[in-house]
Design an enzyme around this catalytic site. Structure first.
Site, PDB file in Angstrom:
ATOM      1  N   HIS A 128     -23.832 -23.423  -3.957  1.00 47.47           N
ATOM      2  CA  HIS A 128     -23.345 -23.247  -2.589  1.00 47.47           C
ATOM      3  C   HIS A 128     -21.827 -23.014  -2.571  1.00 47.47           C
ATOM      4  CE1 HIS A 128     -27.116 -25.234  -0.680  1.00 47.47           C
ATOM      5  NE2 HIS A 128     -27.247 -23.926  -0.823  1.00 47.47           N
TER       6      HIS A 128
ATOM      7  N   CYS B 260     -30.463 -27.498 -11.987  1.00 48.10           N
ATOM      8  CA  CYS B 260     -29.643 -28.478 -12.698  1.00 48.10           C
ATOM      9  C   CYS B 260     -30.564 -29.464 -13.412  1.00 48.10           C
ATOM     10  CB  CYS B 260     -28.748 -29.223 -11.715  1.00 48.10           C
ATOM     11  SG  CYS B 260     -27.856 -30.578 -12.504  1.00 48.10           S
TER      12      CYS B 260
ATOM     13  N   HIS C 182     -32.060 -29.068   3.179  1.00 52.07           N
ATOM     14  CA  HIS C 182     -31.272 -28.718   1.998  1.00 52.07           C
ATOM     15  C   HIS C 182     -32.230 -28.226   0.906  1.00 52.07           C
ATOM     16  CE1 HIS C 182     -28.746 -29.118  -1.587  1.00 52.07           C
ATOM     17  NE2 HIS C 182     -27.710 -29.054  -0.772  1.00 52.07           N
TER      18      HIS C 182
ATOM     19  N   GLU D 101     -32.309 -28.468  -2.270  1.00 55.32           N
ATOM     20  CA  GLU D 101     -32.687 -29.450  -3.293  1.00 55.32           C
ATOM     21  C   GLU D 101     -33.778 -30.381  -2.774  1.00 55.32           C
ATOM     22  OE1 GLU D 101     -31.165 -33.368  -5.603  1.00 55.32           O
ATOM     23  OE2 GLU D 101     -29.585 -31.926  -5.138  1.00 55.32           O
TER      24      GLU D 101
ATOM     25  N   CYS E 297     -25.895 -37.716  -9.045  1.00 52.73           N
ATOM     26  CA  CYS E 297     -25.449 -37.261 -10.362  1.00 52.73           C
ATOM     27  C   CYS E 297     -24.051 -37.771 -10.685  1.00 52.73           C
ATOM     28  CB  CYS E 297     -25.546 -35.741 -10.453  1.00 52.73           C
ATOM     29  SG  CYS E 297     -24.106 -34.858  -9.829  1.00 52.73           S
TER      30      CYS E 297
ATOM     31  N   SER F 210     -22.118 -26.605   1.112  1.00 51.96           N
ATOM     32  CA  SER F 210     -22.101 -27.455  -0.078  1.00 51.96           C
ATOM     33  C   SER F 210     -22.180 -28.930   0.306  1.00 51.96           C
ATOM     34  CB  SER F 210     -20.819 -27.194  -0.881  1.00 51.96           C
ATOM     35  OG  SER F 210     -20.611 -28.210  -1.839  1.00 51.96           O
TER      36      SER F 210
ATOM     37  N   ASN G 115     -22.203 -31.672  -1.649  1.00 55.16           N
ATOM     38  CA  ASN G 115     -21.269 -32.592  -2.319  1.00 55.16           C
ATOM     39  C   ASN G 115     -19.842 -32.413  -1.798  1.00 55.16           C
ATOM     40  OD1 ASN G 115     -19.466 -31.271  -4.609  1.00 55.16           O
ATOM     41  ND2 ASN G 115     -21.399 -30.140  -4.559  1.00 55.16           N
TER      42      ASN G 115
ATOM     43  N   SER H 162     -19.169 -27.192  -6.805  1.00 56.69           N
ATOM     44  CA  SER H 162     -19.517 -25.770  -6.894  1.00 56.69           C
ATOM     45  C   SER H 162     -18.322 -24.863  -6.614  1.00 56.69           C
ATOM     46  CB  SER H 162     -20.665 -25.447  -5.934  1.00 56.69           C
ATOM     47  OG  SER H 162     -20.432 -26.001  -4.659  1.00 56.69           O
TER      48      SER H 162
END
Length: 322
Positions: free
Chosen positions: A44, A99, A127, A129, A197, A225, A227, A269
């Site tokens: 992203h 990932c 999202h 993920e 993570c 994004s 994160n 990212s």
């Protein structure tokens, strides 16, 4: 903001999963020629996506848009089982850039599902993920976005219940929601290692260290994004003014008025070139020095999928692509 100092969070920017995903796309283009197709944005970040488009990647959401016999890459966020099966049925040459830390969650879900578990997934609705992880099963996985959601879910049974989380959440928010889940379902099984993570954790820890030392935190990252959004939230929760920008052009001089210490970080990212451009812009606006804070050193590297070795000539070509 005359004579202001820039404090750089450490670590910031690309993580191992993002590095790997971008390299998979670049190697696929170098080996199989353009175009190659990527399901969803590989990561992203607007700059990264536009850069790869220029090199020969075409980003799609629906596999029906991909011509027969094409090379297809799955994004770093992972995909539902149904997408994997459709890609197989259509006969594409597939490389999975999911990932490895997201894949670990998928493997855990598949393993525990066979043992009869249902799941509570902590994450953000919509999202990719979350859609990828929840899409590993046809049923028996319940999404919670906040503590209030925990009271609403109705699993079919509570003896075998496991928690999984999106890898890019706020560490603190995830801990609060997990505590609410455990309060309602005392037997719930948690992952041996938390799903959030290492890179997400490290970047949030770096912002926690940075925020009290500055009057403003700038986060480099794209609006999509997860994160990067969390980094801005972490700073604001600590009482520090914070903004997220996609590029140096979005920096507003009024944010900087009267500030003498500016904090700067970047989501996992966001490429380093964008951070350098923001530093240049801050210098133009009156910053005079840059100081890097101490932080966790990251040495993680993930292997590439088989079938992407280029040989010497290809490796030279790839160097020119960067």
């Amino acid at each position: 903001m005359a004579d202001a100092e820039i404090l750089l969070a450490e670590p910031r920017g690309f993580c191992a999963g993002v590095d790997r995903a971008i390299e998979i796309v670049e190697r696929a283009i170098a080996k199989f020629g353009r175009p190659i197709y990527v399901r969803h944005e590989i990561v992203h970040n607007t700059y990264v996506v536009n850069d790869l488009k220029a090199k020969g990647a075409i980003f799609i959401e629906d596999l029906a848009e991909v011509p027969p016999g094409s090379t297809l890459v799955f994004s770093a966020h992972g995909v539902p089982k149904s997408v994997e099966l459709e890609a197989q049925a259509r006969g594409f040459n597939v490389f999975d850039a999911t990932c490895p830390l997201v894949s670990k969650v998928h493997v855990e879900v598949a393993k525990l599902h066979k043992e009869g578990y249902e799941f509570i997934m902590i994450g953000h609705k919509g999202h990719p993920e979350v859609e990828g992880t929840m899409g590993q099963l046809e049923s028996g996985i319940h999404l919670v976005e906040d503590v209030a959601d925990v009271a609403r879910i109705q699993p079919a049974q509570t003896e075998k219940l496991a928690v999984v989380t999106q890898t890019t959440l706020s560490v603190d928010d995830a801990a609060d929601i997990t505590a609410a889940v455990k309060a309602r379902f005392p037997l719930v099984r948690e992952p041996k290692q938390q799903d959030i993570c290492y890179a997400t954790q490290n970047r949030q820890d770096a912002v926690k260290l940075l925020s009290p030392q500055v009057e403003l935190v700038i986060v480099v990252g794209s609006p999509t994004s997860s994160n990067s959004n969390r980094l801005r939230e972490v700073a604001r929760k600590l009482g520090t003014e914070s903004y997220m920008i996609d590029s140096a052009d979005e920096l507003k001089p009024e944010w900087l008025a009267g500030k003498v210490r500016i904090g700067l970080t970047a989501g996992a990212s966001a490429p380093d070139i964008l951070v350098r451009q923001v530093i240049e812009r801050l210098r133009e606006l009156g910053a005079v020095s840059v100081r890097k804070l101490d932080g966790a050193e990251e040495t993680v590297k993930f292997p590439l999928p088989k079938g992407l070795k280029l040989g010497d000539a290809g490796e030279v070509n790839l160097a020119h692509m960067r």
